[in-house]
Scaffold this motif. Structure first.
Motif, PDB file in Angstrom:
ATOM      1  N   ASN A  31      35.163  50.503  46.584  1.00 34.82           N
ATOM      2  CA  ASN A  31      35.137  48.885  46.461  1.00 34.82           C
ATOM      3  C   ASN A  31      36.137  48.220  45.750  1.00 34.82           C
ATOM      4  N   TYR A  32      37.240  49.027  45.561  1.00 34.26           N
ATOM      5  CA  TYR A  32      38.432  48.470  44.643  1.00 34.26           C
ATOM      6  C   TYR A  32      39.582  48.340  45.403  1.00 34.26           C
ATOM      7  N   SER A  52      43.951  46.791  50.389  1.00 34.66           N
ATOM      8  CA  SER A  52      42.457  46.362  50.274  1.00 34.66           C
ATOM      9  C   SER A  52      41.511  47.641  49.844  1.00 34.66           C
ATOM     10  N   SER A  53      40.567  47.205  49.614  1.00 36.47           N
ATOM     11  CA  SER A  53      39.311  48.299  49.285  1.00 36.47           C
ATOM     12  C   SER A  53      39.017  49.022  50.591  1.00 36.47           C
ATOM     13  N   ASP A 102      41.079  46.958  40.842  1.00 34.50           N
ATOM     14  CA  ASP A 102      40.279  45.838  40.766  1.00 34.50           C
ATOM     15  C   ASP A 102      39.513  45.424  41.898  1.00 34.50           C
ATOM     16  N   GLU A 103      38.494  44.692  41.817  1.00 37.24           N
ATOM     17  CA  GLU A 103      37.307  44.504  42.880  1.00 37.24           C
ATOM     18  C   GLU A 103      37.930  43.327  43.687  1.00 37.24           C
ATOM     19  N   THR A 104      38.914  42.572  43.163  1.00 39.88           N
ATOM     20  CA  THR A 104      39.528  41.586  43.595  1.00 39.88           C
ATOM     21  C   THR A 104      40.882  41.564  44.105  1.00 39.88           C
ATOM     22  N   TYR A 105      41.215  41.729  45.269  1.00 37.84           N
ATOM     23  CA  TYR A 105      42.391  41.897  45.882  1.00 37.84           C
ATOM     24  C   TYR A 105      43.437  40.883  45.238  1.00 37.84           C
ATOM     25  N   TYR A 106      43.197  39.689  45.482  1.00 41.37           N
ATOM     26  CA  TYR A 106      44.215  38.570  45.076  1.00 41.37           C
ATOM     27  C   TYR A 106      44.515  38.668  43.535  1.00 41.37           C
ATOM     28  N   GLY A 107      43.353  38.991  42.949  1.00 40.33           N
ATOM     29  CA  GLY A 107      43.492  38.988  41.643  1.00 40.33           C
ATOM     30  C   GLY A 107      44.162  40.157  40.830  1.00 40.33           C
TER      31      GLY A 107
END
Length: 126
Positions: A31-32, A52-53, A102-107
């Motif tokens: 999920n990361y 992406s995850s 990280d769980e957030t792609y853009y972050g």
């Protein structure tokens, strides 16, 4: 606690290739999103590529303009490993390469990672 371990760095001649690996342990990174960054001496860290995850099979993949057409990021979900195939390497790409998750792609693209590896040295020199 997820741990990321990079491998595959080394010394390569200009124009050569290397494949970096980022292997996760202590937990799944399905999920990361996973990204590769690099930092050369005296320079700021820069994002090289981001994938992406695993749960977003058709999610976006990003490459820095400087590596488009030469680098390829991929992930093997069964091995919980992300690869960075680097071709036509240039001396100015000498740096420590890090993977991050990280769980957030853009972050993650902006460097806001939950987990970081220790880095692997890539030296491009004749």
């Amino acid at each position: 606690q997820v741990q990321l371990v990079e491998s595959g760095g080394g010394l390569v001649q200009p124009g050569g290739s290397l494949r970096l690996s980022c292997t996760a342990s202590g937990g799944s990174t399905d999920n990361y999103a996973i990204a590769w960054f690099r930092q050369a001496p005296g320079k700021e860290r820069e994002e090289v590529s981001c994938i992406s995850s695993a749960s977003r099979r058709d999610g976006p993949i990003h490459y820095a303009d400087s590596v488009k057409g030469r680098f390829t990021i991929s992930r093997d979900n069964a091995k919980d490993t992300v690869y960075l195939q680097m071709n036509s390497l240039k001396p100015e790409e000498t740096a420590v390469y890090y993977c991050a998750a990280d769980e957030t792609y853009y972050g993650l693209q902006l460097g806001g990672a939950t987990y970081w590896g220790q880095g692997t040295q890539v030296t491009v020199s004749s």
